[in-house]
Write an enzyme that holds these catalytic residues in place. Structure first.
Site, PDB file in Angstrom:
ATOM      1  N   TYR B 152       0.849  -1.192   0.000  1.00 54.88           N
ATOM      2  CA  TYR B 152       0.000   0.000   0.000  1.00 54.88           C
ATOM      3  C   TYR B 152       0.889   1.248   0.000  1.00 54.88           C
ATOM      4  O   TYR B 152       1.667   1.459   0.931  1.00 54.88           O
ATOM      5  CB  TYR B 152      -0.885  -0.080   1.237  1.00 54.88           C
ATOM      6  CG  TYR B 152      -1.663   1.135   1.653  1.00 54.88           C
ATOM      7  CD1 TYR B 152      -1.571   1.604   2.962  1.00 54.88           C
ATOM      8  CD2 TYR B 152      -2.546   1.783   0.788  1.00 54.88           C
ATOM      9  CE1 TYR B 152      -2.306   2.703   3.392  1.00 54.88           C
ATOM     10  CE2 TYR B 152      -3.279   2.885   1.211  1.00 54.88           C
ATOM     11  CZ  TYR B 152      -3.158   3.335   2.509  1.00 54.88           C
ATOM     12  OH  TYR B 152      -3.890   4.414   2.942  1.00 54.88           O
ATOM     13  N   ASP B 237      -1.676  -5.672   9.386  1.00 51.60           N
ATOM     14  CA  ASP B 237      -2.773  -4.782   9.038  1.00 51.60           C
ATOM     15  C   ASP B 237      -3.899  -5.651   8.492  1.00 51.60           C
ATOM     16  O   ASP B 237      -3.812  -6.152   7.372  1.00 51.60           O
ATOM     17  CB  ASP B 237      -2.285  -3.769   7.987  1.00 51.60           C
ATOM     18  CG  ASP B 237      -3.373  -2.779   7.603  1.00 51.60           C
ATOM     19  OD1 ASP B 237      -3.065  -1.833   6.874  1.00 51.60           O
ATOM     20  OD2 ASP B 237      -4.538  -2.975   8.023  1.00 51.60           O
ATOM     21  N   ILE B 239      -7.073  -4.795   7.936  1.00 50.81           N
ATOM     22  CA  ILE B 239      -8.162  -3.873   7.626  1.00 50.81           C
ATOM     23  C   ILE B 239      -9.168  -4.425   6.615  1.00 50.81           C
ATOM     24  O   ILE B 239     -10.307  -3.971   6.556  1.00 50.81           O
ATOM     25  CB  ILE B 239      -7.573  -2.525   7.130  1.00 50.81           C
ATOM     26  CG1 ILE B 239      -8.589  -1.407   7.223  1.00 50.81           C
ATOM     27  CG2 ILE B 239      -7.031  -2.645   5.728  1.00 50.81           C
ATOM     28  CD1 ILE B 239      -8.044  -0.072   6.761  1.00 50.81           C
ATOM     29  N   LYS B 275     -12.931  -0.247   5.498  1.00 50.01           N
ATOM     30  CA  LYS B 275     -13.092  -1.132   4.344  1.00 50.01           C
ATOM     31  C   LYS B 275     -14.196  -2.155   4.577  1.00 50.01           C
ATOM     32  O   LYS B 275     -15.077  -2.330   3.752  1.00 50.01           O
ATOM     33  CB  LYS B 275     -11.771  -1.861   4.035  1.00 50.01           C
ATOM     34  CG  LYS B 275     -10.564  -0.949   3.997  1.00 50.01           C
ATOM     35  CD  LYS B 275     -10.593   0.037   2.843  1.00 50.01           C
ATOM     36  CE  LYS B 275      -9.369   0.935   2.866  1.00 50.01           C
ATOM     37  NZ  LYS B 275      -9.355   1.935   1.799  1.00 50.01           N
TER      38      LYS B 275
END
Lengths: 358, 448
Positions: B152, B237, B239, B275
């Site tokens: 990312y 992460d 998410i 998300k």
């Protein structure tokens, strides 16, 4: 408004509609003495990140800000913790009503220089916390002159601008800038809705700057501390209701004044004088007569007695970096008028214990 | 780019350096969209946004819930009694009922296979704030984290900018579907050591952005063994954990550490509702750490990006509604599966392949066959063509630090069905025109 308007990604530095509403609110709070430009606003999740962001923008690790003391304890965390920036206190004295003297400012700046510290700016709180002083025009002019001469910044935390009482008028740094031909690029104002509108839970802070480079940088840094969209929407509505805001501010000030006067009077009857103040949620009490030894140790002993025996939680001056021992900040806004005799009674008990010891 | 403006000299290095990344060419796609955004009727030839990983697909369910639960809001007559207490609540621990609801939700997303302790939940300003917060807690300026590529792009800003921390890429390649290997981890670690850089940890995204794949159990076990051996941290992460739409199932690091021996003080999870629930505007960032000192320190840092109490109160209500959450997670997953299927099969019609994925809001599209040559210059040329001629804002692999040119991340969830169809149509037309061109070129060559 549908959920997709609120739940999706919003500009990190806040919705323009809220900036417009807050610019209007700030002006209203300051009795329309000055108007604020929404395009100079960066919104943050509380004044805490607003101050940290300015610290990150205006200073490198190891640099320093000068701050008149006593100052509120959390400023140490906000300015210094993750930034690596220093605070150098400018000591203010009771003989001056804890007001900033330009002599002390000059001396502190020079001492910093001798120590090899690079001073990047001055941070004031107006009204001040914990004392509750208002800065007058002359002092603000002097500060601006000083900052210009030394080529440093001036940050004014005006978060309590609407929480004033008494006869003196609040003067914003923005008003001074407006009226005179000062170099604006070094002036930055911090504001928020935690105090004047009593909404600390919603996390609404403001950076208001006259420097377009600081504005550009702060806008990008706001991404780490953006205001939750539903709260932005709620406040756009609320602040647009200027009639309600007017009524709220009027009532708020009246109640603040009433409580302040009641506490000051009550404490006076106990032989405890408060520094004259015109703003904030607190009294700045002189309890030096009750401490055993005229130093920080003595002060903290009294603080502990007040807490464990009197069951009254007050803030000791040493945690506010006050150079004179024995001063305490008492916040009265979470109490009602009925609580006043209870508080006075408890403080009296502790006071009697202290007096009987000596 | 040096600022010579004297007033800029009044600013700090952080305020004037390029670490925010907004001057990177990667932003040209966004600028093209901002200047010429697609609208079905007002601007049908505009740029379609396929660079934004947003998930509004199940908002209708949320809206219905809000209508049925007015007391979740402090602004309705049903909820007003809570206004006073919520409005003054600014404790950096966060509302107890909110932390409880988040812990419950995290467990649900993981099929109840593991439970979470509300006392380990630390609030932050969105995942952006959470990533930065954990970095501040674990590393000093100059220290480094290893990050598997492609990753990312905003990690470069969020993990490095104010913290002064470095990121060292762990190279992953398409030959094994971009799997994270022990060899790649060791190589990155050794490179850091040679340069006298102190590695404090590894950060991974599971599911991965931009790959859209869940990280396999075996890979996570490799990672846990690696970090245990080196005594460095592992930040996961997660998410996108509730955007799984097909097998294999998701394994959270929380589950892995129940099976494998591990120093739990080294394990931390970043989470957010941006998300899974589609609530990026709410700015709900979470750090979940198994390390007490990190929880204590992180909690104090929450003050720099605390979640609005109004939002906490609302979400505490919604996330503890088991029936609703079960229905939401199931429906969201189904709708994402359908979108993914529509998009990938549409691409297959013109022989464009995507990495096999089972999660996320995007596809990792393989346009290597379209590159004039296997270079990033060629990728940039192709990308600009897609932005300006095909009018789609897609994200080029180089911005994700992918070592192989020709890969693009394309988001498919942030638009309605009709817009997706139009995007596919534009891609079809572009591919067919490109094929025609190469046919003509081939014919011309033959004539020579």
């Amino acid at each position: 408004m549908s959920i997709s308007g609120i739940a999706t990604y919003q500009p990190f530095d806040g919705l323009m509609e809220l900036k417009v509403a807050i610019a209007g609110f700030m002006s209203q709070v300051m009795d329309k003495s000055v108007s604020f430009n929404p395009s100079q606003i960066v919104l943050t999740a509380g004044a805490t990140p607003a101050i940290e962001i300015l610290s990150f923008c205006l200073a490198d690790p190891g640099n320093a800000f000068l701050v008149p003391s006593p100052y509120y304890p959390d400023l140490d965390r906000d300015v210094k913790w993750r930034t690596g920036v220093e605070i150098i206190p400018i000591p203010c004295r009771s003989a001056d009503n804890f007001c900033l003297s330009t002599t002390a400012l000059d001396r502190t700046f020079n001492q910093a220089r001798k120590r090899g510290l690079k001073v990047r700016g001055i941070i004031i709180s107006n009204p001040s916390n914990p004392v509750g002083n208002l800065f007058n025009r002359e002092t603000l002019y002097s500060l601006l002159d000083f900052a210009t001469e030394k080529n440093i910044h001036l940050i004014s935390n005006e978060i309590l601008a609407g929480s004033t009482h008494g006869s003196e008028d609040f003067v914003s740094l923005a008003e001074i800038i407006d009226s005179e031909d000062f170099d604006r690029t070094r002036v930055h104002i911090v504001y928020g809705l935690s105090k004047d509108l009593s909404l600390p839970g919603f996390r609404v802070g403001v950076i208001y700057t006259f420097n377009e480079n600081v504005l550009a940088a702060a806008k990008k840094l706001a991404r780490f501390s953006s205001i939750s969209a539903p709260s932005q929407r709620l406040l756009i509505s609320m602040l647009a209701d200027t009639k309600f805001i007017h009524l709220f501010m009027k009532n708020n000030r009246e109640r603040l004044e009433r409580m302040y006067n009641a506490f000051v009077t009550g404490l006076k009857q106990l032989g405890i004088e408060c520094m004259k103040s015109n703003g904030g949620f607190y009294c700045w009490m002189d309890m030096s007569g009750l401490i055993r030894s005229y130093n920080e140790k003595g002060e903290l002993e009294l603080w502990d007695k007040l807490l464990s025996v009197g069951k009254v939680n007050v803030t000791p001056g040493s945690s506010c970096h006050c150079i004179e021992p024995g001063w305490f900040r008492l916040c009265f806004t979470t109490l009602s008028e009925n609580d006043i005799p209870v508080v006075m009674d408890r403080i009296r008990k502790v006071s009697e214990i202290c007096k009987s010891r000596s | 780019m040096e600022f010579e403006n004297p007033s800029c000299q009044l600013l700090s290095k952080i305020a004037t350096n390029e670490q925010h990344g907004e001057n990177s060419p990667y932003f040209d796609g966004w600028k093209a969209y901002d200047n010429d955004p697609y609208h079905p009727t007002q601007n049908p030839n505009g740029v379609i946004q396929m660079g934004l990983a947003e998930n509004p697909l199940s908002f209708d369910l949320v809206e219905e819930w809000i209508r049925k639960h007015p007391s979740a809001s402090i602004c309705t007559s049903e909820g007003l009694q809570k206004f006073r207490d919520i409005a003054i609540f600014q404790d950096y621990h966060g509302l107890t009922e909110f932390r409880n609801a988040v812990a419950r939700f995290l467990g649900k997303v993981r099929g109840g296979r593991v439970t979470f302790d509300p006392a380990r939940i630390v609030l932050a300003g969105g995942a952006t704030g959470a990533s930065e917060l954990i970095t501040f807690c674990l590393a000093d300026p100059g220290d480094a984290f290893l990050v598997p590529t492609p990753y990312y792009p905003a990690f470069d800003r969020d993990l490095k900018w104010r913290t002064g921390v470095q990121l060292i890429p762990v190279i992953c390649e398409s030959s094994n579907n971009f799997k994270i290997t022990k060899e790649a981890l060791e190589e990155a670690f050794e490179n850091a050591k040679k340069s006298s850089i102190k590695v404090k940890g590894v950060i991974i995204a599971n599911p991965s952005n931009p790959l859209g794949t869940t990280v396999e159990r075996e890979t996570q076990i490799t990672l846990v063994n690696f970090i245990n051996e080196k005594q460095i941290h592992l930040v996961c992460d997660e998410i996108y954990s509730a955007t799984i739409f097909s097998r294999p199932n998701f394994s959270s690091i929380a589950e892995i550490i129940e099976e494998v021996e591990c120093n739990r003080d080294l394990i931390h999870i970043i989470y957010s509702l941006s998300k899974d629930m589609g609530f990026p505007g709410f700015r709900v960032g979470i750090v979940y750490s198994y390390n007490d000192a990190v929880v204590n320190c992180g909690r104090k840092m929450s003050s720099f990006g605390l979640v609005s109490s109004q939002t906490q109160h609302f979400l505490a209500s919604m996330l503890s509604d088991d029936e609703f959450i079960d229905h939401f997670l199931k429906t969201s997953s189904m709708r994402l599966a359908k979108r993914h299927q529509t998009f990938t099969s549409g691409l297959e019609e013109v022989e464009i392949k995507c990495l096999n994925s089972n999660a996320g809001l995007f596809c990792w599209m393989d346009l290597r066959p379209l590159l004039k040559e296997p270079t990033f210059e060629a990728e940039m040329v192709l990308w600009r063509l897609i932005i300006h001629n095909v009018k789609l804002n897609v994200s080029p692999g180089f911005s994700f630090h992918c070592v192989e040119p020709g890969w693009f991340r394309v988001c498919f969830a942030n638009m309605d069905d009709e817009t997706l169809e139009i995007a596919l149509k534009r891609i079809r037309i572009f591919i067919q025109a490109t094929e025609k061109k190469s046919d003509v070129t081939a014919k011309k060559r033959k004539q020579w």
